[in-house]
Design an enzyme around this catalytic site. Structure first.
Site, mmCIF file in Angstrom:
data_model
loop_
_atom_site.group_PDB
_atom_site.id
_atom_site.type_symbol
_atom_site.label_atom_id
_atom_site.label_comp_id
_atom_site.label_asym_id
_atom_site.label_seq_id
_atom_site.Cartn_x
_atom_site.Cartn_y
_atom_site.Cartn_z
ATOM 1 N N ASP A 12 0.810 -1.235 0.000
ATOM 2 C CA ASP A 12 0.000 0.000 0.000
ATOM 3 C C ASP A 12 0.834 1.272 0.000
ATOM 4 O O ASP A 12 0.421 2.295 0.528
ATOM 5 C CB ASP A 12 -0.946 0.045 1.216
ATOM 6 C CG ASP A 12 -1.823 -1.170 1.306
ATOM 7 O OD1 ASP A 12 -2.309 -1.606 0.257
ATOM 8 O OD2 ASP A 12 -2.014 -1.679 2.415
ATOM 9 N N HIS A 40 -4.462 -1.870 -5.869
ATOM 10 C CA HIS A 40 -3.843 -0.592 -6.206
ATOM 11 C C HIS A 40 -4.954 0.420 -6.415
ATOM 12 O O HIS A 40 -5.905 0.131 -7.134
ATOM 13 C CB HIS A 40 -3.133 -0.677 -7.554
ATOM 14 C CG HIS A 40 -1.874 -1.444 -7.531
ATOM 15 N ND1 HIS A 40 -0.982 -1.395 -6.502
ATOM 16 C CD2 HIS A 40 -1.333 -2.259 -8.453
ATOM 17 C CE1 HIS A 40 0.050 -2.147 -6.803
ATOM 18 N NE2 HIS A 40 -0.146 -2.700 -7.974
HETATM 19 P P1 GDP Z 1 -0.492 0.323 -3.662
HETATM 20 O O1 GDP Z 1 -1.090 -0.987 -3.348
HETATM 21 O O2 GDP Z 1 0.957 0.386 -3.335
HETATM 22 O O3 GDP Z 1 -0.784 0.784 -5.041
HETATM 23 O O4 GDP Z 1 -1.147 1.390 -2.696
HETATM 24 P P2 GDP Z 1 -2.698 1.694 -2.463
HETATM 25 O O5 GDP Z 1 -3.292 2.161 -3.708
HETATM 26 O O6 GDP Z 1 -3.346 0.606 -1.739
HETATM 27 O O7 GDP Z 1 -2.563 2.863 -1.386
HETATM 28 C C1 GDP Z 1 -2.079 4.064 -1.668
HETATM 29 C C2 GDP Z 1 -3.119 5.104 -1.330
HETATM 30 O O8 GDP Z 1 -2.515 6.351 -1.384
HETATM 31 C C3 GDP Z 1 -4.265 5.186 -2.314
HETATM 32 O O9 GDP Z 1 -5.420 5.614 -1.629
HETATM 33 C C4 GDP Z 1 -3.797 6.247 -3.311
HETATM 34 O O10 GDP Z 1 -4.842 6.907 -3.999
HETATM 35 C C5 GDP Z 1 -3.132 7.178 -2.381
HETATM 36 N N1 GDP Z 1 -2.047 7.970 -2.896
HETATM 37 C C6 GDP Z 1 -1.000 7.610 -3.699
HETATM 38 N N2 GDP Z 1 -0.115 8.625 -3.781
HETATM 39 C C7 GDP Z 1 -0.611 9.623 -3.001
HETATM 40 C C8 GDP Z 1 -0.125 10.908 -2.615
HETATM 41 O O11 GDP Z 1 0.956 11.339 -2.996
HETATM 42 N N3 GDP Z 1 -0.901 11.630 -1.758
HETATM 43 C C9 GDP Z 1 -2.090 11.204 -1.287
HETATM 44 N N4 GDP Z 1 -2.777 11.974 -0.455
HETATM 45 N N5 GDP Z 1 -2.566 9.979 -1.599
HETATM 46 C C10 GDP Z 1 -1.827 9.216 -2.435
#
Ligand code: GDP
Length: 425
Positions: A12, A40
Site C-alpha cells: 500500500d 492498487h
Molecule cells: P499500492 O497498493 O501500493 O498501489 O497502494 P494503495 O493504492 O493501496 O494505497 C495508496 C493510497 O494512497 C491510495 O489511496 C492512493 O490513492 C493514495 N495515494 C498515492 N499517492 C498519493 C499521494 O501522494 N498523496 C495522497 N494523499 N494519496 C496518495
C-alpha cells in the site's frame, strides 16, 4: 529495458499511482506475483479505480498488460475486474495471460477461510483470497496451470490427485463438505474458454519484445517486508514481492533490469498482522489514518482500517536494500502538512542497545522506535509539481529521508492524482 516498481514496506505504498504514471512511457506492464489479495488505487482522467489483478497499464491503449507465470490467477475476479473497467468507459485493454500461470481454485479460497477460522486469534490476518493455499499447492506440485485447463485428461488427473488430499483435510480437520470433482471440472473448463483468447506464452513474448528494444515495467504487489524469505515471517505473503523475483515470476532476464523503483510513503501504513515498530494508536493514529491516502487509510481490497505510524527509516532502508533499489519514490507527502513536528524513526532500541539494521522477527517484536523530530511545514502541498515550490522544511524532510535510506529520491508524489508529482533533478 526493464524497470520495476516495488514496495519498500508492508504494501500500500502507492505503487498503483506510480505505475500508472510510469506506464505512459512503457510498452508492456507485467504483474509477476501475488493475486487479487491486494489492491492498487489509481485516480486518473477516467475516474477512481481499485485494481486487484489487472496490471496498472490497462488505462493506456498502447500498452500490452501481462499476467506472468508467477501470479495467482483468479479467473473470475480477473474477468469481473475487466468487465468493471469497460463498463466505466475504459477502452478494452490488451491483456495477455501466461499459459504457465497457475489458477486459483475455489477450494483455495475456502481453505484460506477455514484455516483463519481454525487459528482464531493466532491467525496471520489473511485477506482470505486463497493466496497461501494456492502457493502451498503450487510448491507441493498439486497446482493447476492455465495450459492444463485445455486438456480434459490432464485436468481430470490433476484435480483427482489434489482433491483426494483436500477431502481428507476437509473431512477430518475442518469438518466441511467434500469437493465434488465433476462440477469443479466443468466450471474450470468454462473459465478456461472465457480467457482463451488472452492466453499465450508470455515468456517468449517478453523476450522478443526486449530484443526489439521495448520498455517493460514489472509491477510488484505488497512490499519487501512481506517477502517470505526477507520479510517479517510468518506475517508475510506467500510469493516474493521482490524485484529479483520479477525475473522468475514474469519470465525475463535478470540482466535486462535497469531500474528498481522502491515506493515508500512519507509515513507508514500496514494492513494485517505482525510487528510494526512505529505503530500509532488512539487519537494520533486516527488523525493520520483519516488524512492518509486519497480517502483515509482503508484497504483497497478489504476496506479494513490500515495500521498507521511514523516513517520508519530502519525498515525502509532494509526494504530498499533487499529490493536492490536504484531509487526510492516518496508518496503521500502532502498528508503530513498538518504536523508542527514530523517524527522519523532512525533506529530501534532493543536490549538496551540501539540498532540500525532491521532484525529478524523475534528480535523485531521487542524493538522500540528511536525518533528524530523534524520541523513540520504546516502547509497544504497537495498538487505541487515544482521542487522549489515545496516549503523549505518539506524539502529538508525529503533530504533527511534520502540520506537515511541511502538511495536517491527523484520522484515525490504530492497527491493521489496522476499529475501530482514533483520530479527533482
Ligand atoms: P499500492 O497498493 O501500493 O498501489 O497502494 P494503495 O493504492 O493501496 O494505497 C495508496 C493510497 O494512497 C491510495 O489511496 C492512493 O490513492 C493514495 N495515494 C498515492 N499517492 C498519493 C499521494 O501522494 N498523496 C495522497 N494523499 N494519496 C496518495
Amino acid at each position: 529495458m526493464i524497470r520495476t516498481i516495488v514496495g519498500a514496506n508492508w504494501g500500500d505504498e502507492g505503487k498503483g499511482k506510480i505505475t500508472d504514471v510510469l506506464a505512459e512511457t512503457s510498452d508492456i506492464v507485467v504483474r509477476f506475483q501475488g493475486g487479487a489479495n491486494a489492491g492498487h488505487t489509481i485516480i486518473n482522467d477516467y475516474g477512481k479505480f481499485a485494481l486487484h489483478l489487472l496490471p496498472s497499464g490497462v488505462f493506456h491503449q498502447h500498452i500490452a498488460n501481462v499476467i506472468g507465470p508467477g501470479v495467482a490467477l483468479d479467473i473470475e475476479k480477473l474477468l469481473a475486474e475487466l468487465d468493471g473497467l469497460v463498463s466505466q468507459g475504459i477502452p478494452k485493454p490488451t491483456i495477455y495471460i501466461s499459459d504457465r500461470a497457475q489458477v486459483m481454485l475455489p477450494y483455495h479460497v475456502d481453505f484460506d477461510r477455514y484455516e483463519e477460522e481454525r487459528l482464531g486469534k493466532s491467525g496471520f490476518g489473511s485477506t482470505k483470497s486463497g493466496i497461501a493455499p494456492f502457493y502451498g499447492d503450487k510448491y507441493l506440485k498439486i497446482g493447476l496451470q492455465v495450459c492444463q485447463l485445455y486438456d480434459e485428461e490432464i485436468l481430470l488427473n490433476r484435480l483427482t490427485s489434489a482433491v483426494t488430499q483436500k477431502n481428507v483435510l476437509l473431512e477430518n480437520l475442518y469438518y466441511k463438505p467434500a469437493i465434488q470433482i465433476k462440477p469443479l471440472m466443468k466450471h474450470l473448463q468454462e473459465l478456461g474458454q472465457r480467457i482463451r483468447p488472452m492466453v499465450i506464452d508470455t515468456t517468449v513474448f517478453l523476450h522478443k519484445a526486449l530484443k526489439e528494444g521495448k520498455t517493460v515495467l514489472l509491477e510488484g504487489q505488497l512490499g519487501s517486508l512481506r517477502d517470505p524469505d526477507h520479510g517479517i515471517y510468518p506475517y508475510t505473503t506467500s510469493s516474493s514481492p521482490l524485484a529479483g523475483f520479477g525475473t522468475v515470476g514474469a519470465g525475463v532476464p535478470a540482466s535486462a533490469i535497469r531500474d528498481v523503483f522502491c515506493v515508500t510513503k512519507a509515513y507508514s501504513s500496514c494492513v494485517g498482522a505482525g510487528p510494526f515498530t512505529t505503530e500509532l494508536f488512539g487519537q494520533e493514529a486516527e488523525e493520520l489514518r483519516k488524512r492518509g491516502g486519497d480517502a483515509g487509510e482503508y484497504g483497497a481490497t478489504t476496506g479494513r482500517p490500515r495500521r498507521v505510524g511514523w516513517f520508519d527509516a530502519v525498515a525502509t532502508r532494509y526494504g530498499c536494500m533487499v529490493q536492490g533499489g536504484t531509487e526510492a519514490i516518496l508518496t503521500n507527502l502532502d498528508v503530513l502538512g498538518y504536523l508542527p513536528e514530523v517524527p522519523v524513526c532512525v533506529a530501534y532500541e532493543v536490549d538496551g542497545k540501539q540498532i540500525r539494521d532491521f532484525p529478524s522477527t523475534p528480535t523485531l517484536l521487542r524493538c522500540k522506535p528511536v525518533y528524530v523530530n523534524l520541523p513540520g511545514w504546516m502547509t497544504d502541498i497537495r498538487g505541487v509539481t515544482d521542487w522549489d515550490a515545496l516549503p523549505v522544511n518539506c524539502r529538508k524532510y525529503i533530504e533527511f529521508v534520502e540520506k537515511e535510506l541511502d538511495v536517491p529520491i527523484h520522484m515525490i508524489s504530492t497527491g493521489p492524482k496522476r499529475a501530482d508529482m514533483v520530479y527533482r533533478a
